[in-house]
Design an enzyme around this catalytic site. Structure first.
Site, mmCIF file in Angstrom:
data_model
loop_
_atom_site.group_PDB
_atom_site.id
_atom_site.type_symbol
_atom_site.label_atom_id
_atom_site.label_comp_id
_atom_site.label_asym_id
_atom_site.label_seq_id
_atom_site.Cartn_x
_atom_site.Cartn_y
_atom_site.Cartn_z
ATOM 1 N N GLU A 118 87.479 -15.116 66.558
ATOM 2 C CA GLU A 118 88.205 -14.174 65.709
ATOM 3 C C GLU A 118 88.076 -12.736 66.199
ATOM 4 O O GLU A 118 88.967 -11.906 65.953
ATOM 5 C CB GLU A 118 87.712 -14.279 64.267
ATOM 6 N N GLU A 172 78.814 -20.438 61.799
ATOM 7 C CA GLU A 172 79.266 -19.326 62.632
ATOM 8 C C GLU A 172 77.991 -18.641 63.127
ATOM 9 O O GLU A 172 77.331 -19.147 63.995
ATOM 10 C CB GLU A 172 80.168 -18.400 61.817
ATOM 11 N N HIS A 205 88.357 -24.846 51.955
ATOM 12 C CA HIS A 205 87.842 -23.528 52.310
ATOM 13 C C HIS A 205 87.386 -22.800 51.062
ATOM 14 O O HIS A 205 88.111 -22.712 50.078
ATOM 15 C CB HIS A 205 88.911 -22.698 53.029
ATOM 16 N N HIS A 206 86.159 -22.290 51.116
ATOM 17 C CA HIS A 206 85.590 -21.520 50.017
ATOM 18 C C HIS A 206 85.088 -20.182 50.548
ATOM 19 O O HIS A 206 83.969 -20.105 51.070
ATOM 20 C CB HIS A 206 84.423 -22.267 49.371
ATOM 21 N N HIS A 229 80.152 -20.172 57.372
ATOM 22 C CA HIS A 229 80.384 -18.903 58.077
ATOM 23 C C HIS A 229 79.666 -17.761 57.360
ATOM 24 O O HIS A 229 79.387 -17.839 56.174
ATOM 25 C CB HIS A 229 81.875 -18.622 58.198
ATOM 26 N N GLU A 230 79.359 -16.711 58.130
ATOM 27 C CA GLU A 230 78.507 -15.617 57.644
ATOM 28 C C GLU A 230 77.213 -16.201 57.056
ATOM 29 O O GLU A 230 76.884 -15.993 55.903
ATOM 30 C CB GLU A 230 79.222 -14.725 56.619
#
Length: 672
Positions: free
Chosen positions: A477, A471, A382-383, A452-453
């Site tokens: 979420e 995402e 995860h980054h 994501h984003e």
């Protein structure tokens, strides 16, 4: 790629016909089966203009094309046609993963070579590819003496409809900068600037989706309403106001228009994929879809923290427990968020403190990855960058080298900030360049990306199949902290025909516990059976079981989550009404078992679903997970009825969906 068949009919007009060609104003090209037709013409002022029809009905009325630049004359009028070319192609290519194993690219192409009739006689080509279910077109600016480096200030491309149609849409940057809005359905006249994909229902009862394909080193296209019946391309700018920096020769992304007689025809179109380049990665053996669990939902419920402290979630102990659960239940990945330094304090305000190689003291990366390998489970890295892309790019090579060394071949990236580097939009050319650099660098180290984003999907997974999922929408979420209470059942029945048109969505389904408490009062607004059906409805080759492991223990419904694949050889969208209900059937990658998901909005409903998609000569055992007695997403989401019955392609299933409910079915051939 296999099974290639090309038919090229080059009809480039000879130089002796150039003069005659320049006086001709209208050019038409039809799709292979004559279902759709593209018309190109120059107006009296020499303005490029196109229109498009399908099944004999107008889809796009005459609409202008062209570009404007800073400091240079615009290229919008005064053109003549130098020559045209026509081509046709019929190719079948195979995906390493997807909603279809084989994709047919069958189109006719018209290339219009334009030149300014006066002045500097600058050149531009417009390429149209016409498919039976739509059209893609792009601009190509060749290398030329009087057009070198340019600053694009405006794209003129118009999308003009015959009527003020209804459209499903989300706003641009007004609510957030990464597409996380509820889709709304209004008349075009009630919108302003909207994101793509945007899905229209015309007065002629056709469904039309406008989007783009192969967004490479360019700004994202949004749609600015110019009249009650028309949008024009509105490119997302840099902070300095320039839309795109380019130098000839350059190509724009493809502008795409997909047409269907029903929502399912739009949802299963492969035009976007076909307008991207074939894979640049030769060895695809390391790219493998997977289902995963993660130390993630606990943070959203405030059971754990991302930063260090007594409730730190990303510890060696916790991670090993998750690995044990994954191994026991057939999941091959464990996502761990908050393992690296930089999460303490207000990390969303400044991501420059993030290190992508230094772990917190209570997280032993080497020990964990060795433990995971012993259990045949892989760690998913995860980054989170908080939008600090320069800080991330400075560490990218080192971070991916570390993961490669440790056997971590999947990374979830994040950009939780309204802007990148505090000033640039995610969907600008700046963002396009950054996200592409991450994908390409990851490929170099055999790492898959879940972004994501993000910037919206435009089919780049064909060219870089390690670009697995994104995402770019309101995911699970929101059911933990959103002040509006969470995602509505309507949202889920809209996604297949809006957000999902841009590619895989890491929605993270699979919540089994509905009794948690949050400060905002947000909660999952579906039944448990609906959560099961989402594994078929929402496609992602990296698919999560989002809940806490303890909420799955001892639940017979969990068997469906363990069984259902996350990549498919075939997909059929059955009876569906956008925003109300949808039913989707998919066949597993091995082309053996079928799966079906059916969900509804807040209204309970009974559906009759024919199973004609099943192989004609086989009988199947249908394992059905349906809403149980008294199920209701608001008052009692838990009841699930599990049953089995023998079915074949002539069977009609009676599906009873509770309010906010769903049905999930596994079809297994009965061996004779």
């Amino acid at each position: 790629m296999k099974n290639k068949k090309y038919r090229y009919c080059l009809m480039a007009l000879a130089s002796m016909l150039i003069f005659a060609c320049s006086t001709k104003k209208t050019y038409k090209i039809s799709s292979p089966e004559k279902i759709s037709e593209l018309t190109f013409e120059l107006t009296a002022a020499g303005q490029p203009q196109y229109s498009f029809s399908s099944h004999g009905k107008s889809v796009i009325e005459p609409s202008l094309l062209g570009f404007e630049f800073q400091g240079l004359p615009k290229m919008t009028e005064g053109f003549e046609v130098v020559s045209t070319e026509e081509k046709s192609a019929d190719e079948t290519w195979e995906q390493p993963w997807g909603e279809f194993k084989k994709v047919r690219d069958h189109h006719n192409e018209l290339i219009v070579h334009l030149k300014e009739a006066k002045g500097e006689e600058r050149l531009v080509d417009i390429i149209f590819r016409v498919f039976d279910d739509g059209v893609g077109f792009r601009y190509e600016f060749p290398k030329q003496p009087h057009l070198g480096k340019v600053k694009i200030s405006n794209e003129i491309t118009q999308f003009t409809f015959k009527d003020n149609n209804e459209v499903w849409w989300i706003p641009v940057h007004r609510e957030n900068s990464y597409y996380e809005s509820e889709y709304r359905k209004t008349l075009m006249s009630k919108t302003d600037t909207i994101n793509t994909p945007a899905t229209f229902e015309t007065k002629d009862k056709m469904y039309v989706a406008i989007h783009e394909a192969n967004l490479t080193d360019f700004a994202s296209m949004t749609l600015l309403k110019t009249t009650d019946k028309q949008y024009k391309s509105d490119l997302v700018p840099w902070a300095d106001g320039v839309k795109v920096y380019a130098e000839t020769p350059f190509k724009t992304p493809w502008r795409t228009i997909v047409v269907g007689k029903n929502p399912g025809e739009v949802a299963t179109s492969t035009i976007m994929l076909n307008l991207n380049e074939p894979s640049k990665i030769e060895d695809l053996s390391w790219i493998t879809p997977s289902k995963y669990i993660g130390i993630w939902w606990g943070m959203h419920l405030e059971k754990f923290t991302w930063g260090k402290g007594p409730k730190h979630g990303a510890t060696t102990k916790n991670t090993k427990e998750y690995i044990d659960f994954a191994a026991k239940n057939g999941f091959d990945g464990v996502l761990v968020e908050g393992w690296n330094e930089g999460w303490d304090g207000d990390w969303t305000a400044d991501g420059s403190a993030f290190s992508f190689v230094k772990a917190y003291p209570d997280f032993n990366l080497e020990e964990i990855t060795k433990y995971a390998a012993m259990k045949n489970v892989r760690l998913i890295g995860h980054h989170e960058t908080a939008g600090a892309t320069k800080n991330y790019e400075n560490q990218l090579e080192e971070a991916f080298k570390l993961y490669q060394k440790m056997g971590v071949n999947s990374v979830k990236t994040g950009y939780v900030n309204k802007f990148l580097d505090k000033k640039e939009w995610h969907d600008s050319q700046y963002g396009a360049r950054h996200y592409r650099k991450v994908i390409e660098t990851a490929a170099k180290y055999h790492i898959m990306i879940d972004n994501h984003e993000p910037m919206k999907g435009t089919g780049l997974q064909r060219t870089y199949p390690n670009f697995m999922s994104q995402e770019g929408g309101r995911g699970q979420e929101y059911n933990a902290w959103s002040v509006d209470g969470g995602n509505t059942p309507e949202h889920l029945t809209t996604l297949p025909f809006t957000r999902m048109l841009s590619g895989p969505f890491d929605y993270t389904p699979g919540n089994f516990n509905f009794d948690y408490k949050t400060p905002s009062g947000a909660k999952v607004q579906t039944t448990l059976a609906n959560q099961l059906a989402l594994y078929v409805i929402i496609f992602s080759p990296l698919q999560m079981a989002s809940d806490l492991p303890e909420n799955y223990e001892g639940k017979p419904e969990f068997q469906f989550v363990k069984d259902v694949p996350c990549t498919w050889s075939d997909t059929k969208v059955l009876d569906s009404k956008i925003g109300e209900y949808t039913t989707i059937a998919r066949k597993d990658w091995e082309e053996k078992n079928w799966y079906l998901g059916s969900i509804t909005n807040r209204n309970a409903r009974d559906l009759k679903v024919g199973l004609s998609f099943l192989d004609k000569d086989k009988e199947y055992e249908a394992e059905i997970y349906a809403d149980g007695t008294g199920a209701n997403y608001k008052t009692n989401p838990y009841p699930v009825s599990i049953s089995k019955q023998k079915v074949n392609s002539k069977t009609v299933l009676n599906i009873k969906l509770a309010a906010g409910g769903g049905t999930a079915v596994k079809f297994t051939p009965i061996e004779k």
